[in-house]
Design an enzyme around this catalytic site. Structure first.
Site, short mmCIF file in Angstrom:
data_model
loop_
_atom_site.label_atom_id
_atom_site.label_comp_id
_atom_site.label_asym_id
_atom_site.label_seq_id
_atom_site.Cartn_x
_atom_site.Cartn_y
_atom_site.Cartn_z
N ASP A 1 26.59 39.48 47.95
CA ASP A 1 25.77 39.14 46.79
C ASP A 1 25.17 37.77 47.06
O ASP A 1 25.64 37.04 47.94
CB ASP A 1 26.66 39.13 45.54
CG ASP A 1 25.97 38.54 44.33
OD1 ASP A 1 24.88 39.03 43.98
OD2 ASP A 1 26.50 37.56 43.77
N MET A 2 24.18 37.37 46.31
CA MET A 2 23.53 36.07 46.58
C MET A 2 23.94 34.99 45.58
O MET A 2 24.75 34.12 45.89
CB MET A 2 22.01 36.25 46.60
CG MET A 2 21.53 37.03 47.82
SD MET A 2 21.83 36.20 49.41
CE MET A 2 20.47 35.02 49.43
N ASP A 3 23.41 35.03 44.34
CA ASP A 3 23.68 33.97 43.37
C ASP A 3 25.17 33.91 43.03
O ASP A 3 25.77 34.91 42.66
CB ASP A 3 22.86 34.20 42.09
CG ASP A 3 21.37 34.07 42.35
OD1 ASP A 3 20.96 33.09 42.96
OD2 ASP A 3 20.63 35.00 41.95
N SER B 1 21.85 42.47 45.88
CA SER B 1 21.61 41.54 44.77
C SER B 1 20.84 42.22 43.64
O SER B 1 20.17 43.24 43.84
CB SER B 1 20.80 40.34 45.29
OG SER B 1 20.37 39.51 44.23
N GLY B 2 20.93 41.63 42.47
CA GLY B 2 20.13 42.07 41.35
C GLY B 2 18.72 41.52 41.41
O GLY B 2 17.88 41.87 40.58
N LYS C 1 24.88 48.62 43.06
CA LYS C 1 24.98 48.16 44.44
C LYS C 1 25.83 49.11 45.30
O LYS C 1 25.52 49.32 46.48
CB LYS C 1 25.57 46.75 44.47
CG LYS C 1 24.68 45.69 43.82
CD LYS C 1 25.32 44.32 43.89
CE LYS C 1 24.49 43.29 43.17
NZ LYS C 1 25.06 41.93 43.27
N ASP D 1 30.65 37.89 42.89
CA ASP D 1 31.19 36.99 41.86
C ASP D 1 30.93 37.48 40.45
O ASP D 1 31.59 37.03 39.51
CB ASP D 1 30.58 35.59 42.01
CG ASP D 1 29.15 35.53 41.48
OD1 ASP D 1 28.86 34.73 40.58
OD2 ASP D 1 28.30 36.31 41.97
N ASN E 1 28.25 42.73 37.98
CA ASN E 1 27.41 43.74 38.62
C ASN E 1 27.80 43.98 40.08
O ASN E 1 27.17 44.77 40.78
CB ASN E 1 25.93 43.38 38.52
CG ASN E 1 25.60 42.05 39.16
OD1 ASN E 1 26.47 41.20 39.38
ND2 ASN E 1 24.33 41.83 39.45
#
Length: 264
Positions: free
Chosen positions: A8-10, A43-44, A193, A216, A219
């Site tokens: 995931d990114m953020d 990612s979203g 995802k 984190d 989602n």
């Protein structure tokens, strides 16, 4: 043996300054490539924004964007799912009638859209996450694209209440999921995802047991439950930690890179 790494990114790969240790990643990515271990971003967020973080390697990275609705390989869209336009109009109407203090971005395949009368504060935030963003007079009856997600900015104290109200009203037609920090995404049921990752794993002939994933936010839960090696970030939500087998150092400690290096 690990055959794919998924991040995931953020709040996971990116630190609180919205960046990452690029030199360290470059070294690790070279090692991953030599061992034929795939690197996947899940990612979203919008594809255009996601690939901008990897100017030197994005052509060789697979991207599961918009919470699984869109999948890209080698700069090519290889799978997509979208909402029916009537449902899009119903969601916009419901939000404007019942939660007028909620700001929204309508995410399409070609671009994302925001109304011109949205606050300048939210527009500024939106431009950080959406490199392709158009201002329109009204989101309703705007049919120039196929729509894959709603990204909502809600009062932090009302996050769960708004999420629950959306889910109750629209039922099985949508999935409302919080990604933290006053953000709620409305996504296509079943197109999360984990679904995107399952599609890629099948395509590549990889078992979920051979995948390590990091997340984190709520989602990320399905993805972390799907893989054999799951890591919740130290800064992650309690739900994510319950869904994961392992704990990684926080995003501000380059926790993802620390763990990957140990595997290598």
């Amino acid at each position: 043996m690990i055959k794919a790494v998924v991040v995931d990114m953020d709040g996971t790969f990116l630190n609180s300054k919205h960046d990452y240790n690029r030199e360290w990643f470059k070294e690790i990515y070279q090692k991953l490539s030599k061992q034929n271990i795939r690197f996947v971003v899940a990612s979203g967020n919008q594809y255009a924004q996601l690939k901008s973080f990897f100017p030197e390697s994005h052509e060789n990275i697979s991207f599961i964007a918009e919470n699984g609705a869109l999948i890209f390989e080698q700069n090519t869209l290889i799978r997509e799912h979208h909402f029916e336009i009537d449902l899009v109009d119903q969601i916009i109407t419901y939000l404007k009638d019942t939660h007028p203090d909620v700001d929204m971005i309508l995410c399409g395949i070609a671009s994302s859209y925001i109304e011109k009368n949205t606050s300048e504060r939210f527009k500024s935030i939106a431009q950080t996450y959406y490199h392709k963003l158009q201002e329109v007079d009204h989101l309703q009856n705007f049919c120039e694209d196929k729509y894959v997600k709603f990204a909502l900015s809600v009062p932090v104290s009302q996050t769960e209440q708004i999420q629950d109200s959306l889910q109750t009203y629209f039922g099985h037609q949508i999935v409302a999921v919080s990604s933290g920090h006053g953000s709620v995404d409305i996504i296509i049921p079943g197109k999360h995802k984990a679904d995107g990752l399952s599609f890629l794993a099948t395509k590549w002939g990889i078992s979920p047991e051979d995948i390590v994933a990091f997340g984190d936010g709520n989602n990320d839960v399905e993805m972390l439950q799907y893989v054999g090696h799951s890591y919740a970030m130290e800064n992650g939500s309690s739900l994510v930690k319950e869904a994961s087998k392992n704990l990684a150092p926080s995003n501000d400690e380059s926790g993802v890179l620390q763990v990957i290096e140990k595997y290598l």
